[in-house]
Design a protein around this motif. Structure first.
Motif, PDB file in Angstrom:
ATOM      1  N   SER A   1      -3.070  -0.510  -9.674  1.00 16.74           N
ATOM      2  CA  SER A   1      -3.536  -0.563  -8.246  1.00 16.74           C
ATOM      3  C   SER A   1      -5.010  -1.234  -8.256  1.00 16.74           C
ATOM      4  CB  SER A   1      -3.716   0.926  -7.684  1.00 16.74           C
ATOM      5  OG  SER A   1      -4.585   1.569  -8.542  1.00 16.74           O
TER       6      SER A   1
ATOM      7  N   SER B   1      -6.611   0.164  -2.600  1.00 16.98           N
ATOM      8  CA  SER B   1      -5.743   0.426  -1.813  1.00 16.98           C
ATOM      9  C   SER B   1      -4.277  -0.164  -2.210  1.00 16.98           C
ATOM     10  CB  SER B   1      -5.633   0.665  -0.467  1.00 16.98           C
ATOM     11  OG  SER B   1      -5.891  -0.526   0.060  1.00 16.98           O
TER      12      SER B   1
ATOM     13  N   LYS C   1      -2.826   3.876   1.806  1.00 16.71           N
ATOM     14  CA  LYS C   1      -4.117   3.243   2.388  1.00 16.71           C
ATOM     15  C   LYS C   1      -5.185   4.260   2.155  1.00 16.71           C
ATOM     16  CE  LYS C   1      -2.466  -0.401   4.973  1.00 16.71           C
ATOM     17  NZ  LYS C   1      -2.888  -1.042   6.394  1.00 16.71           N
ATOM     18  N   ASN C   2      -5.031   5.594   2.675  1.00 13.51           N
ATOM     19  CA  ASN C   2      -6.007   6.544   2.678  1.00 13.51           C
ATOM     20  C   ASN C   2      -6.076   7.376   1.283  1.00 13.51           C
ATOM     21  OD1 ASN C   2      -3.629   7.954   2.913  1.00 13.51           O
ATOM     22  ND2 ASN C   2      -3.962   8.858   4.957  1.00 13.51           N
TER      23      ASN C   2
ATOM     24  N   THR D   1       0.905  -1.136   0.100  1.00 15.38           N
ATOM     25  CA  THR D   1       0.017   0.067  -0.010  1.00 15.38           C
ATOM     26  C   THR D   1       0.795   1.161   0.032  1.00 15.38           C
ATOM     27  OG1 THR D   1      -0.086  -0.161   2.199  1.00 15.38           O
ATOM     28  CG2 THR D   1      -1.729  -1.216   1.132  1.00 15.38           C
TER      29      THR D   1
ATOM     30  N   LYS E   1      -7.755   7.504  -2.378  1.00 18.29           N
ATOM     31  CA  LYS E   1      -8.802   6.784  -3.034  1.00 18.29           C
ATOM     32  C   LYS E   1      -8.604   6.157  -4.438  1.00 18.29           C
ATOM     33  CE  LYS E   1     -12.428   8.491  -0.249  1.00 18.29           C
ATOM     34  NZ  LYS E   1     -12.939   9.004   0.498  1.00 18.29           N
TER      35      LYS E   1
END
Length: 124
Positions: free
Chosen positions: A79, A82, A107-108, A62, A110
């Motif tokens: 991708s 994530s 991870k955060n 990630t 989008k």
């Protein structure tokens, strides 16, 4: 498989190889939890070694950075949700500069955006 759609950031693979990479990533995500990045990478690498010959490398995670030299026609960075997957076939010929720089998404984030720079790519 994860419900997220695959987003290809940078590739020089033929369309059929790209589809194989995406299908194998989906299959790996059916077999392993998204947190098992080493197992996912190993599965994809072994399948590509078997289908296209030895020398494939796979990085899954990630958040990561890389700078690799690869054979022409043997690179994809994509991708799924994530999770970032970098798959390439290594080369031992240093005179061929197909260097790619790729930073995995966090991870955060989008979505991922990709920008080509000279001989490489930065994936943010």
């Amino acid at each position: 498989m994860m419900e997220s759609k695959a987003v290809i950031g940078e590739t020089d693979m033929l369309q059929t190889m790209q589809q194989d990479a995406l299908l194998l990533a989906g299959k790996a995500l059916d077999l392993f939890d998204v947190t098992e990045s080493t197992e996912i990478a190993s599965f994809i690498k072994k399948e590509f070694d078997q289908s296209y010959g030895p020398g494939w490398q796979c990085i899954v995670g990630t958040h990561f950075g890389s700078f690799v030299t690869h054979r022409r026609g043997c690179f994809i960075c994509f991708s799924i949700g994530s999770l970032m997957i970098l798959l390439f076939r290594a080369t031992s010929a240093p005179e061929v500069d197909n260097s790619i720089r790729c930073h995995g998404i966090s991870k955060n984030m989008k979505s991922s955006s990709f920008k080509v720079l000279d001989h490489g790519a930065i994936c943010k």
